[in-house]
Design a protein around this motif. Structure first.
Motif, PDB file in Angstrom:
ATOM      1  N   GLY A  53       1.990  -2.312  -0.666  1.00  0.00           N
ATOM      2  CA  GLY A  53       1.161  -1.882  -1.890  1.00  0.00           C
ATOM      3  C   GLY A  53       0.370  -0.470  -1.349  1.00  0.00           C
ATOM      4  N   PHE A  54       0.299   0.255  -0.913  1.00  0.00           N
ATOM      5  CA  PHE A  54       0.652   1.682  -0.320  1.00  0.00           C
ATOM      6  C   PHE A  54       1.345   2.777  -1.060  1.00  0.00           C
ATOM      7  N   CYS A  55       0.401   4.129  -0.385  1.00  0.00           N
ATOM      8  CA  CYS A  55       0.953   5.140  -0.880  1.00  0.00           C
ATOM      9  C   CYS A  55       0.631   5.676  -0.146  1.00  0.00           C
ATOM     10  N   LEU A  56       1.595   7.287   0.573  1.00  0.00           N
ATOM     11  CA  LEU A  56       1.173   8.307   1.631  1.00  0.00           C
ATOM     12  C   LEU A  56       1.319   9.572   0.707  1.00  0.00           C
ATOM     13  N   ALA A  57       0.337  10.213   1.987  1.00  0.00           N
ATOM     14  CA  ALA A  57       0.664  11.844   1.741  1.00  0.00           C
ATOM     15  C   ALA A  57       0.771  12.221   3.264  1.00  0.00           C
ATOM     16  N   MET A  58       1.161  13.048   3.263  1.00  0.00           N
ATOM     17  CA  MET A  58       1.511  13.503   4.818  1.00  0.00           C
ATOM     18  C   MET A  58       1.769  14.890   4.391  1.00  0.00           C
ATOM     19  N   PRO A  59       1.512  15.950   5.455  1.00  0.00           N
ATOM     20  CA  PRO A  59       1.585  17.640   6.241  1.00  0.00           C
ATOM     21  C   PRO A  59       3.300  16.627   5.933  1.00  0.00           C
ATOM     22  N   SER A  60       2.990  18.960   6.141  1.00  0.00           N
ATOM     23  CA  SER A  60       4.810  18.959   5.293  1.00  0.00           C
ATOM     24  C   SER A  60       6.042  18.853   6.823  1.00  0.00           C
ATOM     25  N   GLU A  61       4.669  18.824   8.031  1.00  0.00           N
ATOM     26  CA  GLU A  61       6.015  18.892   9.115  1.00  0.00           C
ATOM     27  C   GLU A  61       6.247  17.338   9.671  1.00  0.00           C
ATOM     28  N   LEU A  62       6.281  16.621   8.621  1.00  0.00           N
ATOM     29  CA  LEU A  62       6.236  15.339   8.912  1.00  0.00           C
ATOM     30  C   LEU A  62       6.884  14.387   8.151  1.00  0.00           C
ATOM     31  N   GLU A  63       6.969  13.650   8.920  1.00  0.00           N
ATOM     32  CA  GLU A  63       8.047  11.938   7.891  1.00  0.00           C
ATOM     33  C   GLU A  63       7.765  11.358   8.273  1.00  0.00           C
ATOM     34  N   ALA A  64       8.279  10.153   7.462  1.00  0.00           N
ATOM     35  CA  ALA A  64       7.768   9.137   7.904  1.00  0.00           C
ATOM     36  C   ALA A  64       9.315   7.973   8.305  1.00  0.00           C
ATOM     37  N   THR A  86      13.506   6.356   5.475  1.00  0.00           N
ATOM     38  CA  THR A  86      12.933   8.671   5.657  1.00  0.00           C
ATOM     39  C   THR A  86      12.482   8.051   4.380  1.00  0.00           C
ATOM     40  N   ILE A  87      10.997   8.196   4.674  1.00  0.00           N
ATOM     41  CA  ILE A  87       9.475   8.876   3.665  1.00  0.00           C
ATOM     42  C   ILE A  87       9.901  10.059   4.031  1.00  0.00           C
ATOM     43  N   ASP A  88       9.597  11.077   2.819  1.00  0.00           N
ATOM     44  CA  ASP A  88       9.435  12.478   3.032  1.00  0.00           C
ATOM     45  C   ASP A  88       8.342  12.246   2.145  1.00  0.00           C
ATOM     46  N   ALA A  89       8.348  14.012   3.249  1.00  0.00           N
ATOM     47  CA  ALA A  89       6.484  14.541   3.149  1.00  0.00           C
ATOM     48  C   ALA A  89       5.823  14.220   1.951  1.00  0.00           C
TER      49      ALA A  89
END
Length: 150
Positions: A53-64, A86-89
């Motif tokens: 139920g959600f989306c992300l936006a993370m900095p290029s230095e991270l992965e989830a 892996t969820i890429d930035a």
């Protein structure tokens, strides 16, 4: 220690779904919750992609990284395939969890049930350099099971 800002967007129709949260002060992972519209039965040996139920936006230095919940694995044999996922930035779609039932009994996934955890990791900048030869080591090309006796 660096502090990274990660944006999270709740998708429409999921206002009642818990956003990812840490369950203790020193937890490394954020628990993820099932955004299923109705209870889903996961039979032994079956795998299923479960929305959060959600989306992300993370900095290029991270992965989830998406990882199993130890309690579900121990009690019911429910784990995450492709673990860690892996969820890429640069991914902006809905975060989903690929679950499998390795247990002996069917497992019901309820709306807003904790199904996995998400851990953020820094991604080093790496440059691959093609060479003709690699430096030798004591291990050499020894692969699976090479370093242990059992």
């Amino acid at each position: 220690m660096n502090l990274f800002n990660v944006q999270i967007k709740r998708l429409p129709g999921n206002e009642d779904i818990q956003l990812p949260q840490k369950m203790s002060l020193l937890a490394s992972g954020f628990d993820l919750y099932a955004a299923v519209n109705e209870p889903i039965e996961l039979n032994p040996g079956q795998r299923m992609l479960i929305p959060t139920g959600f989306c992300l936006a993370m900095p290029s230095e991270l992965e989830a990284q998406i990882r199993p919940r130890s309690g579900l694995a121990l009690k019911h044999g429910i784990t995450a395939l492709n673990s860690p996922g892996t969820i890429d930035a640069d991914y902006r779609g809905e975060v989903k969890v690929l679950l499998i039932n390795h247990g002996l009994d069917s497992f019901i996934i309820e709306r807003n049930e904790r199904i996995a955890q998400m851990v953020f990791q820094e991604v080093p900048k790496v440059q691959l350099i093609e060479v003709d030869e690699l430096e030798d080591t004591d291990r050499g090309a020894g692969g699976f099971g090479h370093t242990g006796t059992k």
